[in-house]
Scaffold this active site. Structure first.
Site, mmCIF file in Angstrom:
data_model
loop_
_atom_site.group_PDB
_atom_site.id
_atom_site.type_symbol
_atom_site.label_atom_id
_atom_site.label_comp_id
_atom_site.label_asym_id
_atom_site.label_seq_id
_atom_site.Cartn_x
_atom_site.Cartn_y
_atom_site.Cartn_z
ATOM 1 N N GLU A 119 12.593 0.501 5.753
ATOM 2 C CA GLU A 119 11.163 0.828 5.845
ATOM 3 C C GLU A 119 10.744 0.776 7.309
ATOM 4 O OE1 GLU A 119 8.611 -1.369 3.113
ATOM 5 O OE2 GLU A 119 7.062 -1.387 4.645
ATOM 6 N N ASP A 130 8.480 -14.353 -3.022
ATOM 7 C CA ASP A 130 7.232 -14.115 -3.779
ATOM 8 C C ASP A 130 7.355 -14.658 -5.195
ATOM 9 O OD1 ASP A 130 6.516 -12.506 -1.620
ATOM 10 O OD2 ASP A 130 7.089 -10.648 -2.650
ATOM 11 N N ASP A 169 5.483 3.297 0.294
ATOM 12 C CA ASP A 169 4.529 2.196 0.218
ATOM 13 C C ASP A 169 3.148 2.804 0.402
ATOM 14 O OD1 ASP A 169 6.329 0.270 -0.412
ATOM 15 O OD2 ASP A 169 5.975 -0.984 1.349
ATOM 16 N N HIS A 181 9.530 -9.679 -2.902
ATOM 17 C CA HIS A 181 10.461 -10.390 -2.020
ATOM 18 C C HIS A 181 10.936 -11.613 -2.802
ATOM 19 C CE1 HIS A 181 7.473 -8.608 0.753
ATOM 20 N NE2 HIS A 181 8.437 -8.519 1.637
ATOM 21 N N HIS A 197 2.246 2.126 8.288
ATOM 22 C CA HIS A 197 3.243 2.045 9.358
ATOM 23 C C HIS A 197 3.335 3.372 10.098
ATOM 24 C CE1 HIS A 197 5.479 -1.414 7.072
ATOM 25 N NE2 HIS A 197 4.195 -1.660 7.291
ATOM 26 N N ASP A 212 -3.101 -2.658 5.586
ATOM 27 C CA ASP A 212 -2.616 -2.552 4.196
ATOM 28 C C ASP A 212 -3.752 -2.379 3.185
ATOM 29 O OD1 ASP A 212 0.008 -2.755 4.973
ATOM 30 O OD2 ASP A 212 0.296 -4.812 4.315
ATOM 31 N N ASP A 221 1.612 -1.297 -1.564
ATOM 32 C CA ASP A 221 1.710 -2.402 -0.598
ATOM 33 C C ASP A 221 0.318 -2.518 0.025
ATOM 34 O OD1 ASP A 221 2.402 -4.304 1.169
ATOM 35 O OD2 ASP A 221 4.024 -3.201 2.135
#
Ligand code: XLS
Ligand code: CA
Ligand code: CA
Length: 440
Positions: free
Chosen positions: A231, A103, A295, A100, A270, A308, A338
């Protein structure tokens, strides 16, 4: 260059019997399988946010892992983080990374200030990429941490916030292009709602489409040739996220004519939060021509949130890779970890052990997926299950020749069709899977 992880050697493949915790047991990057090396097939990527930034804070306490790298000033810290990222990728033989905007460079008080910091860090990361040959799998923008995004970004109740979000994504697209990124991810962030008492759902979703149309067109205008991904995620941070799962994202894309421009980035955790399996989400993407990237992580199924974790469940990785192979492999996508260490695994070497676990689990998954395909019994079972659509009334249904009257005549003639109904064979098939996996 001064090493950050100086107690960690380059991680090597030592084979399944190795007891060395800092070695691959199943991931052998140069080994060919299915006509390509494992390295090419798996396209592993490092997630900058968890690996280089995340310190393990939770609702009950601060982080336990120190990622300050003994640096005091923010820009020195982020330069150090960048060097650490490339050292880690080198030591783990990871060719790709994802980030990102926030980040890689700390946010400043103004957008112009944040952009200047991003420019500086983009140049540094560009140099590190050229020196190392590492590549950007995808970039994205963090449109969820700053308080201004409390009500969403593209779906915010304020036009001012929509405009700010657009400006931030514009910059994130520009740096993604500058770094030769092969993808750009739109994850919902806070694109959803808490209660309909204060929400115009239709208006917000229309705005989401306006936002995506503007941003995807801008990316093309500045020369972005990679894939755009949404996503899906069903909840967290908001109670109801608009991008609930692959099917709802596909419906959204088609409603607004975006289905040719945007594919899906499927995350395992997810999928399970949405009440689906990882494979279900991948299959939905694949069957709709929207399979893009992955991911790679897993959730704790006993908990209701997004944990995660590094993937360890080899049944999951095998059926994930089965879908990837059936989709023809990755094009612009890859397997982005991820994933983050548990809060108690707080040492730097735990990061390496997390990646080793994930990479070995996917290497096993890749090998097993090819075994499933080579064995052929699962594919043959499915093929055979629908054989009645190949001839007679079935072929007429498929070709569109059969009318409702024809179908009624057929049913009346038969009187009953129970004699044609065959077993679904689930237990037999599950046994075959175990045999393929464990019979050597
Ligand atoms: C959060 C998402 C996020 C995206 C990128 O749950 O997984 O990290 O992958 O913004
Ligand atoms: Ca993700
Ligand atoms: Ca997640």
């Amino acid at each position: 260059m001064r090493e950050t992880f100086n107690n960690i050697p380059k991680i090597k493949y030592e084979g399944p019997k190795s007891k060395n915790p800092l070695a691959f047991r199943f991931y052998n990057p140069g080994e060919a399988i299915g006509g390509k090396t494992m390295r090419e097939q798996l396209k592993f990527a490092m997630s900058y946010w968890h690996t280089i930034c995340g310190e393990g804070a939770d609702m009950f306490g601060p982080g336990t892992a120190d990622k300050s790298f003994n640096e005091k000033s923010p820009m020195y810290l982020y330069k150090h983080k960048a060097r650490a990222a490339f050292e880690l990728m080198d030591k783990l033989s990871i060719d790709w990374f994802c980030f990102h905007d926030r980040d890689i460079a700390p946010e400043s008080l103004t957008l112009a200030g944040s952009n200047a910091r991003l420019d500086e860090m983009t140049d540094i990361i560009g140099d590190l990429m050229r020196e190392s040959g590492k590549k950007l799998l995808w970039g994205t923008a963090n449109l969820f941490s700053n308080p201004r995004f409390m009500h969403g970004a593209g779906t915010a109740a304020n036009a001012e916030v929509f405009a700010f979000a657009a400006a931030q994504v514009k910059k994130a697209l520009e740096i993604t292009v500058r770094l030769g990124g092969t993808g750009y991810v739109f994850w919902g962030g806070r694109e959803g709602y808490e209660t309909l008492l204060n929400t115009d759902m239709g208006f917000e979703i229309d705005n989401m489409a306006r936002f995506l149309k503007l941003m995807t067109a801008y990316g093309r205008k500045i020369g972005f040739k990679g894939d755009y991904y949404i996503e899906p995620k069903p909840k967290e941070p908001t109670a109801h996220q608009y991008d609930f799962d692959a099917a709802s994202v596909l419906a959204f894309l088609r409603k607004y004519g975006l289905e040719k421009e945007i594919k899906l980035n499927i995350e395992a955790n997810h999928a399970t939060l949405a009440g689906h399996t990882f494979q279900h989400e991948l299959r939905t993407a694949r069957e709709n021509g929207a399979f893009g990237s992955i991911d790679a992580n897993q959730g704790n199924l006993l908990l209701g949130w997004d944990t995660d974790q590094f993937p360890s469940n080899v049944y999951e990785t095998a059926f994930c890779m089965y879908e990837v192979i059936k989709a023809g492999g990755f094009t612009n996508g890859g397997l982005n970890f991820d994933a983050k260490n548990r809060r108690g695994s707080y040492k730097h070497e735990d990061i390496f052990k997390g990646y080793i676990l994930g990479m070995d689990s996917f290497a096993l998954g890749l090998r097993l997926a090819y075994k499933i395909i080579e064995d052929g019994r699962l594919d043959a079972f499915v093929e055979n299950r629908y054989k009645s659509f190949k001839t007679g009334i079935g072929a007429d249904i498929i070709s569109g020749r059969a009318t409702v009257e024809d179908l009624e005549k057929f049913a009346l003639d038969k009187g009953d069709v129970m004699e044609f109904v065959e077993s679904g064979g689930q237990e037999e098939l599950e046994g075959i899977v175990n045999q393929i996996f464990f019979a050597g």
